[in-house]
Design an enzyme around this catalytic site. Structure first.
Site, PDB file in Angstrom:
ATOM      1  N   SER A   1       3.959  -8.468  -4.081  1.00 24.73           N
ATOM      2  CA  SER A   1       4.675  -8.886  -5.301  1.00 24.73           C
ATOM      3  C   SER A   1       6.171  -8.914  -5.018  1.00 24.73           C
ATOM      4  O   SER A   1       6.702  -7.978  -4.416  1.00 24.73           O
ATOM      5  CB  SER A   1       4.443  -7.885  -6.428  1.00 24.73           C
ATOM      6  OG  SER A   1       3.078  -7.782  -6.688  1.00 24.73           O
TER       7      SER A   1
ATOM      8  N   ARG B   1       7.102   2.656  -8.031  1.00 26.88           N
ATOM      9  CA  ARG B   1       7.737   2.231  -6.771  1.00 26.88           C
ATOM     10  C   ARG B   1       9.029   3.015  -6.509  1.00 26.88           C
ATOM     11  O   ARG B   1      10.012   2.460  -6.018  1.00 26.88           O
ATOM     12  CB  ARG B   1       8.017   0.717  -6.743  1.00 26.88           C
ATOM     13  CG  ARG B   1       6.840  -0.145  -7.025  1.00 26.88           C
ATOM     14  CD  ARG B   1       5.755  -0.102  -5.946  1.00 26.88           C
ATOM     15  NE  ARG B   1       4.520  -0.610  -6.490  1.00 26.88           N
ATOM     16  CZ  ARG B   1       3.542   0.163  -6.981  1.00 26.88           C
ATOM     17  NH1 ARG B   1       3.616   1.476  -6.919  1.00 26.88           N
ATOM     18  NH2 ARG B   1       2.457  -0.355  -7.471  1.00 26.88           N
TER      19      ARG B   1
ATOM     20  N   GLU C   1      11.062  -6.076  -5.684  1.00 30.60           N
ATOM     21  CA  GLU C   1      10.377  -4.901  -5.154  1.00 30.60           C
ATOM     22  C   GLU C   1      10.661  -4.809  -3.648  1.00 30.60           C
ATOM     23  O   GLU C   1      10.628  -3.755  -3.058  1.00 30.60           O
ATOM     24  CB  GLU C   1       8.870  -5.087  -5.400  1.00 30.60           C
ATOM     25  CG  GLU C   1       8.131  -3.783  -5.637  1.00 30.60           C
ATOM     26  CD  GLU C   1       6.674  -4.024  -6.025  1.00 30.60           C
ATOM     27  OE1 GLU C   1       6.419  -4.426  -7.172  1.00 30.60           O
ATOM     28  OE2 GLU C   1       5.808  -3.817  -5.174  1.00 30.60           O
TER      29      GLU C   1
HETATM   30  C1  LIG Z   1      -0.705  -8.950   0.507  1.00 28.11           C
HETATM   31  C2  LIG Z   1       0.087  -7.735   0.079  1.00 28.11           C
HETATM   32  C3  LIG Z   1      -0.377  -6.945  -0.965  1.00 28.11           C
HETATM   33  C4  LIG Z   1       0.337  -5.820  -1.358  1.00 28.11           C
HETATM   34  N1  LIG Z   1      -0.141  -5.044  -2.377  1.00 28.11           N
HETATM   35  C5  LIG Z   1       0.536  -3.945  -2.765  1.00 28.11           C
HETATM   36  C6  LIG Z   1       0.038  -3.098  -3.814  1.00 28.11           C
HETATM   37  O1  LIG Z   1      -1.011  -3.329  -4.389  1.00 28.11           O
HETATM   38  N2  LIG Z   1       0.766  -2.007  -4.154  1.00 28.11           N
HETATM   39  C7  LIG Z   1       1.940  -1.690  -3.553  1.00 28.11           C
HETATM   40  O2  LIG Z   1       2.539  -0.664  -3.875  1.00 28.11           O
HETATM   41  N3  LIG Z   1       2.435  -2.464  -2.563  1.00 28.11           N
HETATM   42  C8  LIG Z   1       1.768  -3.577  -2.154  1.00 28.11           C
HETATM   43  N4  LIG Z   1       2.269  -4.352  -1.141  1.00 28.11           N
HETATM   44  C9  LIG Z   1       3.580  -4.031  -0.551  1.00 28.11           C
HETATM   45  C10 LIG Z   1       3.526  -3.089   0.660  1.00 28.11           C
HETATM   46  O3  LIG Z   1       2.313  -3.235   1.377  1.00 28.11           O
HETATM   47  C11 LIG Z   1       3.702  -1.625   0.270  1.00 28.11           C
HETATM   48  O4  LIG Z   1       4.938  -1.411  -0.388  1.00 28.11           O
HETATM   49  C12 LIG Z   1       3.633  -0.703   1.489  1.00 28.11           C
HETATM   50  O5  LIG Z   1       3.601   0.635   1.076  1.00 28.11           O
HETATM   51  C13 LIG Z   1       4.816  -0.898   2.442  1.00 28.11           C
HETATM   52  O6  LIG Z   1       4.539  -0.162   3.625  1.00 28.11           O
HETATM   53  P1  LIG Z   1       5.132  -0.641   5.028  1.00 28.11           P
HETATM   54  O7  LIG Z   1       4.805   0.367   6.038  1.00 28.11           O
HETATM   55  O8  LIG Z   1       4.712  -2.022   5.314  1.00 28.11           O
HETATM   56  O9  LIG Z   1       6.678  -0.584   4.660  1.00 28.11           O
HETATM   57  P2  LIG Z   1       7.874  -1.382   5.319  1.00 28.11           P
HETATM   58  O10 LIG Z   1       7.949  -2.760   4.745  1.00 28.11           O
HETATM   59  O11 LIG Z   1       7.833  -1.259   6.782  1.00 28.11           O
HETATM   60  O12 LIG Z   1       9.081  -0.514   4.750  1.00 28.11           O
HETATM   61  C14 LIG Z   1       9.285  -0.428   3.350  1.00 28.11           C
HETATM   62  C15 LIG Z   1      10.403   0.603   3.108  1.00 28.11           C
HETATM   63  O13 LIG Z   1       9.952   1.881   3.526  1.00 28.11           O
HETATM   64  C16 LIG Z   1      10.856   2.436   4.487  1.00 28.11           C
HETATM   65  N5  LIG Z   1      10.059   3.178   5.471  1.00 28.11           N
HETATM   66  C17 LIG Z   1       8.984   2.751   6.167  1.00 28.11           C
HETATM   67  N6  LIG Z   1       8.529   3.720   6.990  1.00 28.11           N
HETATM   68  C18 LIG Z   1       9.360   4.773   6.823  1.00 28.11           C
HETATM   69  C19 LIG Z   1       9.444   6.074   7.412  1.00 28.11           C
HETATM   70  N7  LIG Z   1       8.579   6.492   8.345  1.00 28.11           N
HETATM   71  N8  LIG Z   1      10.436   6.902   6.993  1.00 28.11           N
HETATM   72  C20 LIG Z   1      11.346   6.509   6.044  1.00 28.11           C
HETATM   73  N9  LIG Z   1      11.324   5.287   5.471  1.00 28.11           N
HETATM   74  C21 LIG Z   1      10.340   4.434   5.846  1.00 28.11           C
HETATM   75  C22 LIG Z   1      11.536   1.215   5.126  1.00 28.11           C
HETATM   76  O14 LIG Z   1      12.805   1.577   5.672  1.00 28.11           O
HETATM   77  C23 LIG Z   1      11.672   0.291   3.925  1.00 28.11           C
HETATM   78  O15 LIG Z   1      12.800   0.653   3.169  1.00 28.11           O
HETATM   79  C24 LIG Z   1       1.558  -5.487  -0.709  1.00 28.11           C
HETATM   80  C25 LIG Z   1       2.012  -6.279   0.355  1.00 28.11           C
HETATM   81  C26 LIG Z   1       1.277  -7.396   0.749  1.00 28.11           C
HETATM   82  C27 LIG Z   1       1.768  -8.216   1.910  1.00 28.11           C
END
Ligand SMILES: Cc1cc2nc3c(=O)[nH]c(=O)nc-3n(C[C@H](O)[C@H](O)[C@H](O)COP(=O)(O)OP(=O)(O)OC[C@H]3O[C@@H](n4cnc5c(N)ncnc54)[C@H](O)[C@@H]3O)c2cc1C
Length: 294
Positions: free
Chosen positions: A216, A165, A290
């Protein structure tokens, strides 16, 4: 010159975070091209925005978000040429995984069920126990806040930073516009599809998918070379099902906090901190989240 981004005042972020927390942004921006990203950052000047992909790892801790929010969802182009998938940061991981299947490329199955965007996944180096997106990245196109320009970051620069991560982007803040992913490996449609669906099924059986969450809560702690399962620590501390307002430690998987109604950001953060405090008191183990708390 016309602006290649959309601006909306007084915007409800509830549908833009997977925890479904109601938080009102004073202003949000949706850039829809590389030029739009450049224009937007120049227009914002020194104002520090909140960047949002799919909001599946982000908790809005306040009812009002005063910082401008930039949402990547219209940076949504995807193409495949010469064994490289070029993908906008706003494309969902599910779309990317199904696109790879269409092109008979393997190695993207694990992304189908992670509910984030490509930009969020690169920032978090999203993955599962065995795989992470960083292993696929060939290069990324970013807007560099410091240099105030668009740059391409190559594999050699990115590689040393991929960790559990962790990524280059957490150390050199920039806006990810798009990236190029290596997609050399091929397999049959049926085998790729079976793997995608089997990963999804296992996760649905294990995780509390009937309630909104942000995945998580905590990173797995390592103490004196030993690693601990967070869900076990929380369970053994008697916190399974513990609730503050409508935020609850999942009864199905205590490594998750879920929204069982109308949890506020404050409820969620209070519950997270309560778990940290109890685990520290009971085991002398410091949990680190996380999640990104805004
Ligand atoms: C049910 C569930 C299951 C999940 N399972 C997993 C798993 O198995 N593995 C895992 O790793 N994660 C998991 N996650 C967490 C999450 O989905 C991941 O971390 C995912 O990659 C976050 O992406 P997002 O676009 O939603 O990020 P956001 O929540 O929108 O942003 C997360 C971070 O990334 C930054 N960010 C987003 N887009 C950009 C961009 N274009 N440029 C610069 N910074 C940016 C944001 O500023 C923030 O700091 C899970 C979440 C849920 C709800």
């Amino acid at each position: 010159m016309s602006r290649e981004y959309i601006q909306i005042q007084d915007f409800d972020l509830c549908q833009y975070n997977s925890f479904r927390i109601a938080s009102n942004a004073k202003v949000v921006f949706f850039p829809y091209s590389t030029e739009g990203v450049r224009q937007l950052f120049l227009d914002l000047g020194d104002i520090k925005p909140v960047i949002l992909g799919n909001g599946s790892n982000t908790i809005f801790s306040n009812d009002i978000c005063t910082a401008p929010v930039i949402i990547s969802s219209f940076l949504n182009k995807i193409s495949f040429i010469n064994n490289i998938i070029s993908v906008g940061s706003g494309v969902s991981l599910s779309t990317l995984s199904w696109f790879a299947l269409e092109k008979l490329r393997t190695g993207f199955e694990f992304l189908e069920d992670i509910p984030g965007s490509v930009g969020g996944a690169l920032y978090m180096n999203a993955g599962t126990y065995n795989d992470c997106i960083g292993d696929k990245v060939h290069s990324a196109l970013v807007y560099d806040y410091k240099a105030r320009k668009i740059l391409s970051i190559d594999k050699q620069q990115l590689s040393p930073f991929w960790g559990k991560r962790d990524s280059f982007f957490q150390h050199f803040p920039c806006f990810i516009i798009s990236c190029q992913l290596e997609a050399y490996l091929t397999d049959s449609y049926e085998d790729i599809l079976n793997r995608q669906l089997s990963i999804k099924q296992k996760r649905y059986l294990k995780q509390p998918r009937n309630y909104p969450s942000a995945g998580s809560v905590f990173k797995r702690p390592y103490v004196n070379g030993e690693s601990y399962y967070v869900w076990k620590l929380i369970d053994e501390a008697g916190l399974r099902g513990y609730r503050i307002g409508d935020a609850q430690v999942s009864t199905k998987h205590p490594g998750f906090i879920v929204n069982v109604g109308n949890a506020s950001g404050k409820n969620v953060v209070d519950l997270m901190n309560y778990c940290k405090k109890m685990i520290y008191q009971k085991y002398n183990i410091q949990l680190n989240e996380e999640w990104i708390i805004v």
